[in-house]
Design a protein around this motif. Structure first.
Motif, PDB file in Angstrom:
ATOM      1  N   SER A   1       0.811  -1.211   0.000  1.00  0.00           N
ATOM      2  CA  SER A   1       0.000   0.000   0.000  1.00  0.00           C
ATOM      3  C   SER A   1       0.844   1.261   0.000  1.00  0.00           C
ATOM      4  O   SER A   1       1.978   1.292   0.486  1.00  0.00           O
ATOM      5  CB  SER A   1      -0.966   0.012   1.182  1.00  0.00           C
ATOM      6  N   ILE A   2       0.246   2.281  -0.602  1.00  0.00           N
ATOM      7  CA  ILE A   2       0.808   3.623  -0.589  1.00  0.00           C
ATOM      8  C   ILE A   2      -0.319   4.529  -0.173  1.00  0.00           C
ATOM      9  O   ILE A   2      -1.382   4.538  -0.796  1.00  0.00           O
ATOM     10  CB  ILE A   2       1.280   4.017  -1.988  1.00  0.00           C
ATOM     11  N   ASP A   3      -0.101   5.261   0.864  1.00  0.00           N
ATOM     12  CA  ASP A   3      -1.166   6.105   1.410  1.00  0.00           C
ATOM     13  C   ASP A   3      -2.437   5.269   1.586  1.00  0.00           C
ATOM     14  O   ASP A   3      -2.425   4.305   2.301  1.00  0.00           O
ATOM     15  CB  ASP A   3      -1.416   7.312   0.495  1.00  0.00           C
ATOM     16  N   GLU A   4      -3.477   5.597   0.837  1.00  0.00           N
ATOM     17  CA  GLU A   4      -4.729   4.889   1.033  1.00  0.00           C
ATOM     18  C   GLU A   4      -4.930   3.769   0.026  1.00  0.00           C
ATOM     19  O   GLU A   4      -5.903   3.050   0.075  1.00  0.00           O
ATOM     20  CB  GLU A   4      -5.910   5.876   0.936  1.00  0.00           C
ATOM     21  N   ARG A   5      -4.015   3.676  -0.927  1.00  0.00           N
ATOM     22  CA  ARG A   5      -4.218   2.709  -2.001  1.00  0.00           C
ATOM     23  C   ARG A   5      -3.632   1.346  -1.619  1.00  0.00           C
ATOM     24  O   ARG A   5      -2.458   1.255  -1.258  1.00  0.00           O
ATOM     25  CB  ARG A   5      -3.542   3.217  -3.273  1.00  0.00           C
TER      26      ARG A   5
ATOM     27  N   GLY B   1      13.122   4.635  -5.287  1.00  0.00           N
ATOM     28  CA  GLY B   1      13.327   5.356  -4.044  1.00  0.00           C
ATOM     29  C   GLY B   1      12.046   5.620  -3.275  1.00  0.00           C
ATOM     30  O   GLY B   1      12.080   6.018  -2.121  1.00  0.00           O
ATOM     31  N   LYS B   2      10.889   5.380  -3.911  1.00  0.00           N
ATOM     32  CA  LYS B   2       9.639   5.613  -3.187  1.00  0.00           C
ATOM     33  C   LYS B   2       9.402   4.506  -2.162  1.00  0.00           C
ATOM     34  O   LYS B   2       9.930   3.403  -2.292  1.00  0.00           O
ATOM     35  CB  LYS B   2       8.469   5.675  -4.161  1.00  0.00           C
ATOM     36  N   THR B   3       8.627   4.801  -1.165  1.00  0.00           N
ATOM     37  CA  THR B   3       8.423   3.851  -0.077  1.00  0.00           C
ATOM     38  C   THR B   3       7.051   3.184  -0.203  1.00  0.00           C
ATOM     39  O   THR B   3       6.060   3.844  -0.503  1.00  0.00           O
ATOM     40  CB  THR B   3       8.509   4.570   1.281  1.00  0.00           C
ATOM     41  N   VAL B   4       7.057   1.865  -0.003  1.00  0.00           N
ATOM     42  CA  VAL B   4       5.834   1.075  -0.109  1.00  0.00           C
ATOM     43  C   VAL B   4       5.626   0.353   1.213  1.00  0.00           C
ATOM     44  O   VAL B   4       6.589  -0.131   1.813  1.00  0.00           O
ATOM     45  CB  VAL B   4       5.976   0.036  -1.238  1.00  0.00           C
ATOM     46  N   THR B   5       4.403   0.286   1.690  1.00  0.00           N
ATOM     47  CA  THR B   5       4.129  -0.449   2.925  1.00  0.00           C
ATOM     48  C   THR B   5       3.701  -1.862   2.566  1.00  0.00           C
ATOM     49  O   THR B   5       2.893  -2.065   1.659  1.00  0.00           O
ATOM     50  CB  THR B   5       2.992   0.224   3.725  1.00  0.00           C
TER      51      THR B   5
END
Lengths: 109, 857
Positions: free
Chosen positions: B178-182, B237-241
């Motif tokens: 997930s990223i933010d709410e997605r 470089g972006k962060t993913v949960t």
């Protein structure tokens, strides 16, 4: 006009064509020559000579009729042309002339 | 006496035409004269003389535009062919339908086979890319598995100089990113840092050397990146949960894995991360991930394989475990091992379908041959006239071959359209994404196929028709020879043999599939819905189970370690010990972690003892085995006895009857149920029939509220069960179509032949009818011959189909027994089809008034 040259075998074939007058075709020429020369000849040699002389204009040819023999193939008859006759005469005269030049002495013994 | 033929031919070939007659005549005359005395000498003399003519004076001019009229002849042939098509429309359509469906089927199978052969051949390392696999002695049998210790790749790379690269590749699992709410769900895999050196999946972004080095790296597919970020560009470089739990940095983006790879995943995590999340993979006694190695140049797979045999045991693995290496690209087609030895796999299906394609094409070609030769009598006058006018045999052969080539080309065009039309459906059945390639090589090979088919189909009629004697033809003396009749009959018999064999095979496959569907498995797989617990569900498992249990339409709920069918990593162990165990014996047992109530819900039958129940206090020192496990341990009266599992004693409290938790290909393996609620992440519930949709809707709503951010992925257990037989189901469906096609083409051929025979016997039938024969008796008369042929075919096909079905069934440990009536019914079916076809045709002929047939003569 210059008379065409005649090779030895050609001369023999031409003589035979003349001798067989109107009955001269390949095999007849071959057999008669073989009889006179007392040796085996190949038919191809006769054809070579005949064709060469025809090119030179010494003989003419025509086809005979169809018969049952020879696998149905027609005979080709050759006759001597005037030029052929002249060539033979010329050859004969030439030989005679030179022959007459042979001195007697050498052979008289 | 005839002069030598060859020499004469030779002379005719080279000699000037204007000299030929004279020379030939003189030669023959000389030959004839000489052969009277000495034939031998004459022959040799003839040959010698011919050779002497070989001189420029007698040679003809050799020019190479001998066939000035080739184009005219070609046009003539085309016209004749076209008129024949028009005149005999039924033969034309029978040929067209037969050949084009045969070709279409061959093309489809060709596409499928060439795709199968390409699977897992995408990698640059080629044969040097090997998978390291494990052999385990299991009850005297050697079992081969791809699961290896997770630490194996790393250790091998350090210790063995032959290795250029090595990586661990874990099992696949669905995770939520997930990223933010997605929130997006995708299939993830743990892999070592050399992964992109070993497997040639192109990286769109990121450096193959670095993408998997940092522990918190994640590599996404471009598709996954699109779903997550809406773009596949500039995501590095972006962060993913991950699972709403851990954060990872995108270190690379790879192109979506092509369908021709068996490894399919949406993102990769590092092995460093796996070590932390699943520390058990770092023990030499646990097997789960696969190990892949690229060998250096010069190292052979065999030598490497021999060297590593005891690698795992030397490092403290289970006793009796050996490892070996096998080329990765081979495994897809040769992935089945019996007792440690490679024993086929998908390659068998590839072979089988190739053979089927070949035979179907052959059957179609035979139709063409049969009809053409049968029709020969209609064209006899044409041939006779042509030959009398001086057509050479070669010209006739060329005419008939070009006719059949034209037919084949036409059929190929139809087949091409047919394939275009059927490809989507075919893809659906085979589960592939095949497309009709339009490159030159394919088109060329298709044209080649058409030419081949045309040649095969046309060669016999061409040779046969052109061989007639023109005199006999024109005098009307030509009789169909016996050998010709026999060949035609033989071909019909052959066609029907193929058809019957296919019918029997389809039947057997179908029966076996029915058997897998209907046999009592020993547990109830129906109406069991399960979903994988994630996030909050795992933390509050008991609450969730209790909630789900109260849903209307749910009769029971519990949880289990994994879906019974999906036996993958870490679900088996050999560390079970019992009294009197032979220390060298290794018994591998399935370990099924269950929660209370699970065994009851599965409706597994108890042979002795009891199920797990909270009534008996702590159960973690107890164990339930299946029959096979008890038998493997050689125990009598097992209840109450003690075994040691993972070093701790366990008391046997129950024994369940063997149940088929795996496919029928294998015997039921030893298994134990281990009560371990903390390790059971699959929440399973029993749903009342007909209430599935309600329950799923309710479950989705509940999951969304209770466990926000995670996507629910649910399945039914019987879906998993069906998935085990996907390959067989495909074979069943495909062979059904092929058998149908084969019988269609065969009966088309029969139809054509029947029409022809009836036409030839019109006069005979007329006379018979005048003498009082009824329509029915005429039909019987005409059918007798065909019935005999089909009966012979049926008899021949029995042993063949028996052997084939037996071989296929041998791949199953639990199977139907072959019944005599499979064969008889298949034979009857073929006979019925044949009768139907022939009657259709002969009935028409029989009804013709004798006045019409006998009027003219």
């Amino acid at each position: 006009m210059k008379t065409p040259s005649l090779g030895e075998f050609e001369e023999l074939v031409l003589l035979m064509v003349g001798a067989l007058h109107d009955e001269a075709y390949g095999v007849a020429v071959l057999e008669n020559l073989e009889g006179h020369l007392k040796k085996k000849l190949n038919i191809s040699a006769v054809h070579v000579a005949l064709k060469r002389m025809e090119d030179k204009g010494l003989v003419r040819s025509r086809f005979g009729g169809i018969t049952e023999d020879r696998g149905g193939r027609r005979k080709k008859y050759y006759v001597m042309t005037a030029l052929g006759k002249r060539a033979l005469d010329h050859q004969y005269a030439l030989r005679n002339t030179i022959y007459s030049l042979i001195p007697d002495i050498s052979f008289s013994k | 006496m005839k002069p030598p033929k060859r020499a004469l031919q030779f002379l005719r070939w080279f000699c000037r035409e204007d000299y030929l007659e004279e020379i030939e005549g003189d030669l023959i005359e000389v030959f004839d004269k000489q052969s009277a005395s000495s034939p031998r000498a004459a022959r040799w003399g003839f040959i010698w003389s011919v050779c002497k003519y070989l001189r420029p004076q007698f040679m003809r001019a050799f020019t190479f535009n001998v066939h000035q009229n080739a184009r005219a002849m070609f046009r003539h042939n085309l016209t004749i062919t076209y008129r024949n098509f028009l005149k005999y429309k039924s033969s034309f359509f029978i040929n067209l339908i037969g050949l084009s469906s045969g070709l279409a089927c061959t093309m489809l199978i060709y596409l499928w086979v060439s795709d199968e052969l390409k699977v897992d051949h995408l990698h640059a390392a080629g044969d040097r890319l090997v998978e390291v696999m494990e052999c385990q002695k299991d009850n005297g049998q050697i079992a081969v598995q791809s699961g290896t210790p997770g630490i194996l790749a790393e250790t091998m790379a350090q210790e063995l100089p032959e290795i250029a690269y090595a990586t661990t590749v874990s099992w696949t699992d669905k995770y939520t990113l997930s990223i933010d709410e997605r929130n997006v769900q995708g299939v993830g895999v743990y892999a070592g840092k050399d992964y992109f050196y070993i497997f040639s999946f192109p990286l769109l972004q990121g450096d193959p050397q670095k993408v998997l080095t940092d522990k918190k790296s994640i590599v996404l597919s471009d598709e996954m990146a699109m779903r997550l970020f809406g773009t596949a560009d500039n995501v590095l470089g972006k962060t993913v949960t991950w699972q709403h739990e851990k954060l990872f940095n995108v270190s690379g983006v790879f192109k979506k894995i092509p369908a021709q790879s068996t490894q399919q995943f949406d993102f990769l995590l590092t092995t460093e991360e796996m070590k932390e999340a699943h520390p058990w993979t770092q023990q030499w006694t646990n097997n789960a991930p696969s190990t892949f190695v690229v060998l250096r140049d010069g190292a052979t797979v065999e030598a490497f394989s021999a060297k590593i045999t005891n690698f795992v045991t030397d490092h403290g693995g289970e006793k009796g475990t050996t490892v070996f290496a096998t080329p990765y690209s081979r495994l897809y087609l040769h992935g089945r091992f019996v007792n440690g030895v490679e024993a086929g796999g998908r390659i068998e299906y590839v072979r089988m379908f190739s053979i089927i394609a070949f035979f179907i094409l052959l059957i179609a070609c035979i139709n063409f041959m049969n009809l053409s030769t049968a029709r020969a009598s209609r064209r006899i006058k044409e041939i006779g006239t042509k030959k009398a006018m001086g057509a050479s045999r070669r010209a006739l052969i060329i005419q008939y071959l070009s006719e059949s080539m034209l037919m084949a080309m036409l059929s190929m065009a139809c087949a091409f359209l047919l394939v275009m039309l059927l490809l989507p459906q075919f893809n659906l059945i085979t589960g592939k994404t095949l497309t009709m390639p339009a490159d030159a090589a394919t088109l060329l090979s298709l044209a080649g196929l058409a030419v081949f088919a045309g040649w095969v189909a046309g060669s016999y009629p061409a040779l046969y028709l052109s061989g007639f004697n023109p005199v006999a033809i024109l005098k009307g003396q030509l009789q169909g020879s016996w050998s010709e009749l026999w060949i035609r009959r033989g071909l019909v018999v052959f066609q029907f043999v193929c058809s019957v064999v296919l019918i029997v095979s389809v039947w057997v496959v179908y029966e076996q599939m029915q058997y897998t569907q209907t046999k009592n498995l020993g547990y109830n797989k129906d109406h069991l819905l399960y979903f994988e617990g994630q996030g909050k569900v795992i933390q509050n498992l008991e609450t969730v189970i209790a909630t789900v249990k109260n849903f209307p339409g749910v009769t029971d709920a519990s949880s289990i370690g994994h879906s019974l069918m999906e036996f993958g990593a870490g679900s088996s162990t050999s560390s079970i010990q019992w009294e009197g165990k032979d220390p060298d014996l290794v018994v591998e047992m399935e370990n099924v972690r269950v929660n209370y109530g699970m065994t009851e819900m599965l409706e597994v039958q108890l042979l002795a003892g009891r199920h797990y129940s909270p009534r008996f206090g702590t159960e973690d020192t107890n164990i339930i085995f299946n029959e096979a496990a008890i038998a493997a341990m050689g125990m009598q009266d097992p209840i109450g006895k003690t075994v040691t599992l993972w070093g701790k004693p366990r008391t046997i409290v129950g024994v369940v009857k063997d149940f088929h938790f795996r496919s029928f290909h294998e015997k039921v393996k030893p298994l134990f149920f281990n009560l371990a609620p903390e390790g059971t992440f699959m929440v399973m519930m029993k749903v009342e029939a007909g209430k599935e949709a309600d329950v799923i809707a309710r479950l989705e709503k509940f999951h969304k509220e209770y466990n926000p951010g995670f996507l629910l992925s649910y399945r039914f257990l019987d879906q998993d069960y069906q998935a085990q037989y996907v390959a067989e189901q495909r074979v069943a469906t495909l062979s059904k179509y092929f058998a149908g096609l084969a019988i269609l083409i065969s009966s088309l051929g029969l139809l054509g032949l029947a029409a022809f025979t009836a036409e030839r016997r019109l006069k005979e039938i007329g006379i018979r009818k005048i003498h009082g024969a009824t329509n029915v008796s005429v039909v019987f008369l005409l059918m007798k011959d065909f019935t005999r042929m089909v009966l012979v075919a049926i008899v021949i096909s029995f042993p063949i189909s028996y052997v084939i079905s037996k071989q296929w069934l041998d791949g199953f440990a639990y199977k139907i027994s072959l019944q005599w009536w499979f064969f008889v019914s298949a034979g009857l079916a073929a006979l019925m089809v044949a009768w139907f076809t022939v009657t259709l045709q002969t009935w028409r002929t029989a009804r013709v008034s004798p006045v019409r047939t006998l009027r003219s003569e």
